[in-house]
Design a protein around this motif. Sequence first.
Motif, short mmCIF file in Angstrom:
data_model
loop_
_atom_site.label_atom_id
_atom_site.label_comp_id
_atom_site.label_asym_id
_atom_site.label_seq_id
_atom_site.Cartn_x
_atom_site.Cartn_y
_atom_site.Cartn_z
N UNK A 244 21.61 31.76 78.90
CA UNK A 244 22.76 30.88 79.11
C UNK A 244 22.71 30.20 80.46
N UNK A 245 22.15 30.85 81.46
CA UNK A 245 22.05 30.24 82.78
C UNK A 245 21.17 29.00 82.78
N UNK B 63 27.15 26.02 78.41
CA UNK B 63 28.02 27.06 78.96
C UNK B 63 29.33 26.47 79.47
N UNK B 64 29.26 25.29 80.07
CA UNK B 64 30.46 24.65 80.60
C UNK B 64 31.44 24.28 79.50
N UNK B 65 30.93 23.84 78.36
CA UNK B 65 31.81 23.52 77.23
C UNK B 65 32.56 24.78 76.78
N UNK B 66 31.84 25.88 76.67
CA UNK B 66 32.44 27.16 76.30
C UNK B 66 33.55 27.54 77.28
N UNK B 67 33.27 27.46 78.57
CA UNK B 67 34.25 27.88 79.58
C UNK B 67 35.44 26.94 79.66
N UNK B 68 35.20 25.66 79.46
CA UNK B 68 36.30 24.71 79.52
C UNK B 68 37.23 24.87 78.32
N UNK C 88 32.49 19.13 83.36
CA UNK C 88 31.78 18.94 84.63
C UNK C 88 32.42 19.73 85.77
N UNK C 89 33.65 20.18 85.60
CA UNK C 89 34.28 20.95 86.65
C UNK C 89 33.58 22.30 86.87
N UNK C 90 32.71 22.68 85.92
CA UNK C 90 31.99 23.95 86.01
C UNK C 90 30.59 23.80 86.59
N UNK C 91 30.20 22.59 86.99
CA UNK C 91 28.82 22.36 87.41
C UNK C 91 28.45 23.12 88.67
N UNK D 223 30.12 34.51 86.15
CA UNK D 223 31.54 34.14 86.11
C UNK D 223 32.41 35.13 86.86
N UNK D 224 33.44 34.62 87.52
CA UNK D 224 34.36 35.46 88.26
C UNK D 224 35.54 35.88 87.40
#
Length: 442
Positions: free
Chosen positions: A295-296, A302-307, A362-365, A371-372
């Motif tokens: 995933x890294x 990964x960003x889509x998932x987190x958003x 993009x806020x996760x770039x 992840x915290x």
Amino acid sequence: MLFLDRTERDGFPTAAGELPVVGHLPILYRDAIGLLRRSSRALGPLFWVNFGFAHRRLFYVKADALDVLRAPAVVMDYTANLKAIVGRSAAAHDGALHQHMRSAINLSFSPQSFVKGASATIASVISARIDAWLQRGSIAVHPAMRELSLEIILRVCGVPTEDLPAWSRAYRELMLGVYPIPGRLPGLPAYRSRRARAWIDDRLRRLLALAREGAGGGGSLIEALSEARDEEGKSLSDQEIVDNTRAILLAGHETTASILAWIVIFLSGGDELRNAIYEEHTAAPDAFPTSFRDAQRLPVTSAVFREVLRLYAPGWFIFRTVTDAIMLHGRRIPRGTPLAISPTCLGYESSIFPDPERFDPSRWKDRSGSPGPLDLAPFGAGPHFCVGYNMAYIEALQLQSAFVRTLRRTGLVPRLQGPSPKQVYFPLGHPTPSTRIAFHPR
């Protein structure tokens, strides 16, 4: 009189819009996060919400709310209707009993062994389902994702999938128990939920008996749990295995289905995001990610998932009870207070996530490392952190990879039909069930 007069209870204000008997339940169904955010702005971070039929919770809506889940004086607390769903599972207990079950489950459900081993099953189910969707020409998104995620978790747990429609009906009925409507007469939610639980448990006991006899076929979660031992070498009882398997099957498809549905909805919004994911997966050494290390190498996916998780966490509330007085936001919270926090509300903290209502992967770039706690808030915190996090993550990554690859291969484009979907918050958060996507030639 439409609204109740009471605006304060035990020194804390009550969210606006409380109705007789049903409380805030109608608002929570259609706009739970909106209610919590409006109440926080108007009343501060501590206020009462009535889930209906006098089931009141003191919500704490602030960036440090996750610390509450780690406080020794704050313990797991399910209402009677929710206890009827989760039973004697690790999700419903604290202390030694929780540690006994959780340590045995963790060894059986580790990302290094079980989840990675299940990735081939996940990939095959996803590929077959996507092919079927495209042949059909259109899908109702959330129902399609429920079928997909349920088939995956059933196969992983070792449950025969020829009974998939029956299992789907049973879990839909089981989830009616989320509604705190009193009474167990036939036709009422509690009656239907308990009847569904009996159906599910009967089948799980049969599968467990086969596993105990060594006739289960090998490699399933039920077989792993039948052989599991906790940190002190103690095995799980049959009832503990049944209750925990029922809970894992529930969380493993209901919550995952919502996440996957929103992912597909956003992937149907335009070519740019799909192209970015396609290019990322084309460049990756493996066709399907199977681990966090994979995933890294997939920052956009990964960003889509987190958003999606930030905006639309399926489990939008977490219940706890105070066993000894604590301080929150300079206020003393007495012993016995029923608390609640909202993981989704944490994702709308504008000081952390500017313009929080906007979907913006993009806020996760710049957050490409591990992840915290805030990133993982939708999966909980402390000893009750969701055991299925890694599996949900892998499913979301694999779905995106297979979806964009298959669309590119077939020359089809997904398009939303009808109005833009909204989040519905009961029994768990999910997009409007009627939301459909059609597949058109490019």
